[in-house]
Design an enzyme around this catalytic site. Sequence first.
Site, mmCIF file in Angstrom:
data_model
loop_
_atom_site.group_PDB
_atom_site.id
_atom_site.type_symbol
_atom_site.label_atom_id
_atom_site.label_comp_id
_atom_site.label_asym_id
_atom_site.label_seq_id
_atom_site.Cartn_x
_atom_site.Cartn_y
_atom_site.Cartn_z
ATOM 1 N N GLU A 33 108.565 -14.286 -41.889
ATOM 2 C CA GLU A 33 109.172 -15.201 -40.912
ATOM 3 C C GLU A 33 108.187 -15.418 -39.765
ATOM 4 O O GLU A 33 107.745 -14.476 -39.132
ATOM 5 C CB GLU A 33 110.504 -14.626 -40.414
ATOM 6 C CG GLU A 33 111.110 -15.336 -39.221
ATOM 7 C CD GLU A 33 111.376 -16.819 -39.427
ATOM 8 O OE1 GLU A 33 112.166 -17.154 -40.327
ATOM 9 O OE2 GLU A 33 110.777 -17.653 -38.700
ATOM 10 N N THR A 40 116.761 -21.536 -37.858
ATOM 11 C CA THR A 40 117.273 -22.646 -37.050
ATOM 12 C C THR A 40 118.675 -22.346 -36.573
ATOM 13 O O THR A 40 119.031 -22.517 -35.408
ATOM 14 C CB THR A 40 117.305 -23.936 -37.896
ATOM 15 O OG1 THR A 40 116.003 -24.180 -38.397
ATOM 16 C CG2 THR A 40 117.784 -25.115 -37.068
ATOM 17 N N GLY A 180 121.838 -41.451 -32.842
ATOM 18 C CA GLY A 180 122.443 -40.774 -33.986
ATOM 19 C C GLY A 180 123.722 -40.078 -33.561
ATOM 20 O O GLY A 180 123.690 -39.158 -32.748
ATOM 21 N N GLU A 203 124.435 -45.562 -32.978
ATOM 22 C CA GLU A 203 124.592 -45.106 -34.364
ATOM 23 C C GLU A 203 124.320 -46.278 -35.307
ATOM 24 O O GLU A 203 124.832 -47.373 -35.103
ATOM 25 C CB GLU A 203 126.014 -44.542 -34.561
ATOM 26 C CG GLU A 203 126.443 -44.307 -35.991
ATOM 27 C CD GLU A 203 125.530 -43.368 -36.764
ATOM 28 O OE1 GLU A 203 125.220 -42.290 -36.267
ATOM 29 O OE2 GLU A 203 125.114 -43.753 -37.876
ATOM 30 N N HIS A 441 155.582 -20.567 -37.110
ATOM 31 C CA HIS A 441 155.868 -21.496 -36.023
ATOM 32 C C HIS A 441 155.787 -20.758 -34.703
ATOM 33 O O HIS A 441 156.239 -19.628 -34.619
ATOM 34 C CB HIS A 441 157.268 -22.083 -36.202
ATOM 35 C CG HIS A 441 157.666 -23.005 -35.099
ATOM 36 N ND1 HIS A 441 157.135 -24.272 -34.993
ATOM 37 C CD2 HIS A 441 158.488 -22.827 -34.037
ATOM 38 C CE1 HIS A 441 157.651 -24.858 -33.918
ATOM 39 N NE2 HIS A 441 158.474 -24.003 -33.320
HETATM 40 C C1 FAD Z 1 121.540 -28.333 -33.292
HETATM 41 C C2 FAD Z 1 121.988 -27.844 -34.639
HETATM 42 C C3 FAD Z 1 123.290 -27.409 -34.810
HETATM 43 C C4 FAD Z 1 123.717 -26.952 -36.047
HETATM 44 N N1 FAD Z 1 125.004 -26.519 -36.157
HETATM 45 C C5 FAD Z 1 125.428 -26.076 -37.360
HETATM 46 C C6 FAD Z 1 126.761 -25.578 -37.510
HETATM 47 O O1 FAD Z 1 127.536 -25.536 -36.560
HETATM 48 N N2 FAD Z 1 127.139 -25.149 -38.739
HETATM 49 C C7 FAD Z 1 126.290 -25.182 -39.814
HETATM 50 O O2 FAD Z 1 126.677 -24.779 -40.904
HETATM 51 N N3 FAD Z 1 125.038 -25.635 -39.711
HETATM 52 C C8 FAD Z 1 124.581 -26.079 -38.506
HETATM 53 N N4 FAD Z 1 123.300 -26.522 -38.404
HETATM 54 C C9 FAD Z 1 122.435 -26.522 -39.618
HETATM 55 C C10 FAD Z 1 121.870 -25.142 -39.918
HETATM 56 O O3 FAD Z 1 121.158 -24.679 -38.793
HETATM 57 C C11 FAD Z 1 120.967 -25.176 -41.131
HETATM 58 O O4 FAD Z 1 121.654 -25.720 -42.224
HETATM 59 C C12 FAD Z 1 120.494 -23.785 -41.525
HETATM 60 O O5 FAD Z 1 119.796 -23.176 -40.471
HETATM 61 C C13 FAD Z 1 119.598 -23.826 -42.769
HETATM 62 O O6 FAD Z 1 119.199 -22.538 -43.089
HETATM 63 P P1 FAD Z 1 117.846 -22.235 -43.853
HETATM 64 O O7 FAD Z 1 117.810 -20.757 -44.043
HETATM 65 O O8 FAD Z 1 117.723 -23.089 -45.034
HETATM 66 O O9 FAD Z 1 116.653 -22.707 -42.871
HETATM 67 P P2 FAD Z 1 116.345 -22.420 -41.350
HETATM 68 O O10 FAD Z 1 117.491 -21.890 -40.633
HETATM 69 O O11 FAD Z 1 115.684 -23.637 -40.855
HETATM 70 O O12 FAD Z 1 115.297 -21.232 -41.425
HETATM 71 C C14 FAD Z 1 114.019 -21.393 -41.919
HETATM 72 C C15 FAD Z 1 113.138 -20.326 -41.326
HETATM 73 O O13 FAD Z 1 111.915 -20.350 -42.018
HETATM 74 C C16 FAD Z 1 110.857 -20.108 -41.103
HETATM 75 N N5 FAD Z 1 109.653 -20.655 -41.735
HETATM 76 C C17 FAD Z 1 109.420 -21.949 -42.085
HETATM 77 N N6 FAD Z 1 108.229 -22.057 -42.698
HETATM 78 C C18 FAD Z 1 107.717 -20.802 -42.744
HETATM 79 C C19 FAD Z 1 106.505 -20.254 -43.289
HETATM 80 N N7 FAD Z 1 105.624 -21.024 -43.913
HETATM 81 N N8 FAD Z 1 106.301 -18.933 -43.153
HETATM 82 C C20 FAD Z 1 107.212 -18.145 -42.530
HETATM 83 N N9 FAD Z 1 108.354 -18.594 -42.019
HETATM 84 C C21 FAD Z 1 108.603 -19.904 -42.132
HETATM 85 C C22 FAD Z 1 111.313 -20.823 -39.856
HETATM 86 O O14 FAD Z 1 110.661 -20.273 -38.730
HETATM 87 C C23 FAD Z 1 112.798 -20.542 -39.868
HETATM 88 O O15 FAD Z 1 113.101 -19.378 -39.147
HETATM 89 C C24 FAD Z 1 122.835 -26.948 -37.155
HETATM 90 C C25 FAD Z 1 121.523 -27.381 -37.002
HETATM 91 C C26 FAD Z 1 121.092 -27.817 -35.759
HETATM 92 C C27 FAD Z 1 119.665 -28.253 -35.604
#
Ligand code: FAD
Lengths: 466, 124
Positions: A33, A40, A180, A203, A441
């Site tokens: 990581e 995210t 958006g 939008e 209720h």
């Molecule tokens: C503002 C916002 C609000 C959101 N709210 C919600 C919500 O309420 N509910 C919900 O379900 N979803 C929500 N989401 C979406 C959710 O955050 C994502 O769907 C989720 O984080 C995806 O998980 P992931 O593990 O696929 O990737 P990510 O969470 O993006 O994690 C990927 C990780 O990989 C790391 N990484 C990338 N490339 C490399 C590399 N080459 N080497 C090492 N590390 C690397 C990054 O640093 C990151 O930590 C929201 C997103 C945003 C932006």
Amino acid sequence: MPKYDVAIIGGGPGGYVAAIRGAQLGGRICVIEKGELGGTCLNWGCIPTKALIASTSVLRYINEAKRYGINIKGDVEADFPAIMERKNKVVATLVNGIKTVFKSYDIDLIKGTGSFLAPHRLKVTLPDGSTQEIEAEKVLIATGSVPAVIPAFPIDGKKIISSDEAVNLKEVPKSILIIGAGAIGCEFAFILHELGCQVTMVEMLAHAVPLEDIDTSKTMDRELKKRKIKLYCSQKVQKVKEDADGMMLATLESGEEIKAEKVLVSIGRVFNVKGLDLENIKVAQGRRGDILVNDRLETNVPGVYAIGDVIGGIMLAHVASKEGIVAVENALGGNKRIDYRVVPATIFSNPEIGSVGLKEREARKQGYDIRIGMFPYRALGKSHAMGEIVGQAKIIADAKTDKILGVHIVGAHATDLVHEAAIAIQHGLTAQQLGDTIHSHPTLSEALMEAAHDVHQIAIDMPKKN
Amino acid sequence: MGDEGYKFHKEHLWFKAEGDTALVGITDYAQQQLGDIVYVDLPDVGDEIKKDESLGEVESAKNLSDLIAPVSGEVIEINNDAVDDPSIINKDPMGEGWLLKVKLSDPSELDDLLSEEDYKKLAK
Ligand SMILES: Cc1cc2nc3c(=O)[nH]c(=O)nc-3n(C[C@H](O)[C@H](O)[C@H](O)COP(=O)(O)OP(=O)(O)OC[C@H]3O[C@@H](n4cnc5c(N)ncnc54)[C@H](O)[C@@H]3O)c2cc1C
């Protein structure tokens, strides 16, 4: 060279959950990581926004206290730096929580950027620039997504920002244009509105939260309008430039102009494959860079799996986590398939949105003969007691079998209420079975029971329909 | 009521001519049926409204209803006081609580509207 059963690139809700399940199954696991565990979701997305919403909800209650018979003496003000500090603490607590679980399972966390040398050999570039090589039987790509950008308004991080900057604002802008009106755009619209920012939205599609069921979208359109948040629908922003007075000036395709202190671009997210050196393993990718997988979440390269936002589909944290579990079980010898039929989705706007299953338009398109049940919050005793009468629950049922196909709730606590519907759909329950279940209720859950009755036109607390 | 100038649409909006423009609002009956009005969503100035079609919505503690236009025309003014404080509509639906001022596009439509007496038979 260290050798692992499974190396996971990315420690977001996809990667970190996969790591824990992999370790539970006895695998030797590492997570690479480059940022913080939790990805995210925990650091920039789900959790920070919900922590901010908790603060703005308190503010809203205080501002509306008079409605509840409470008089507040003296000034009420939002201390924005303190709100951010609280958010940061919440995030730090949760990140540390994952670290503790990792330690307990002996999962190696390697802080650095991972890339492929070969399908089972990875290079990690550490923060100090040095590199390390790792070998792994299986590799999971879980690198997530990053905010999409459009050349007409590139993100500069100051005046034109993405959600990454929005969760770390230093002060509340006086005005903002949000491009958006999807989930992220709407959540920020309400957060900033509560803090006194003048919000305008544009939008491309015809409604706010346009991917939701039409009745949910219409409710959201109305709620934005109620708060004097101007939403331009079916419009595109053509360009954004800085005006002489330092304000941002956006021009719409219609020629209309919108002025605001800042612009938040929330038009979607793109697959994060940068720096992975995927060409070294010839993994198949979609047109927009998404990594292609089969229903066991394996790519075309044997032993290399991909999960989460980077494979596209439903880009939500809990989907990433489920995919992580399926992929790692397969990587360690299992044979699981991913099933996307029942995925609850939630938006933490005000009112909240919770949906699962088919939207009305999808059900019709798929050729179902449907029956719809609707029940408004304002017909519930609990809604009135709480002073939260906006919204409705809508149930779409198959007219032939009465099975529930989709449920769409907008209103207070919709994000929690939707899971009853998820269980109903997952297990093939009928509208009658849901309606026949006694609901306590007074609760907001009664909206679902009544909507289920309404599928058969027998809701209790509604005037007879002619 | 009792004022000659008012005409009524069966979907509970009234209409009152003032020169070549007219005021539009909801009837006292509608106001009573709705209960406390919390929000009214009106078109923008310059928008066209069409007879028998929804021109906006009214939201009350009990109900969320479409406002059905009694006539067709262009919106030339909206009652911002009523938008900001919808309780005015409950207090004085046929006066201070008016909703829109419109410029009629087809005066012959007025023939389809009801007299107060006929409307009262309908709304009881
Ligand atoms: C503002 C916002 C609000 C959101 N709210 C919600 C919500 O309420 N509910 C919900 O379900 N979803 C929500 N989401 C979406 C959710 O955050 C994502 O769907 C989720 O984080 C995806 O998980 P992931 O593990 O696929 O990737 P990510 O969470 O993006 O994690 C990927 C990780 O990989 C790391 N990484 C990338 N490339 C490399 C590399 N080459 N080497 C090492 N590390 C690397 C990054 O640093 C990151 O930590 C929201 C997103 C945003 C932006």
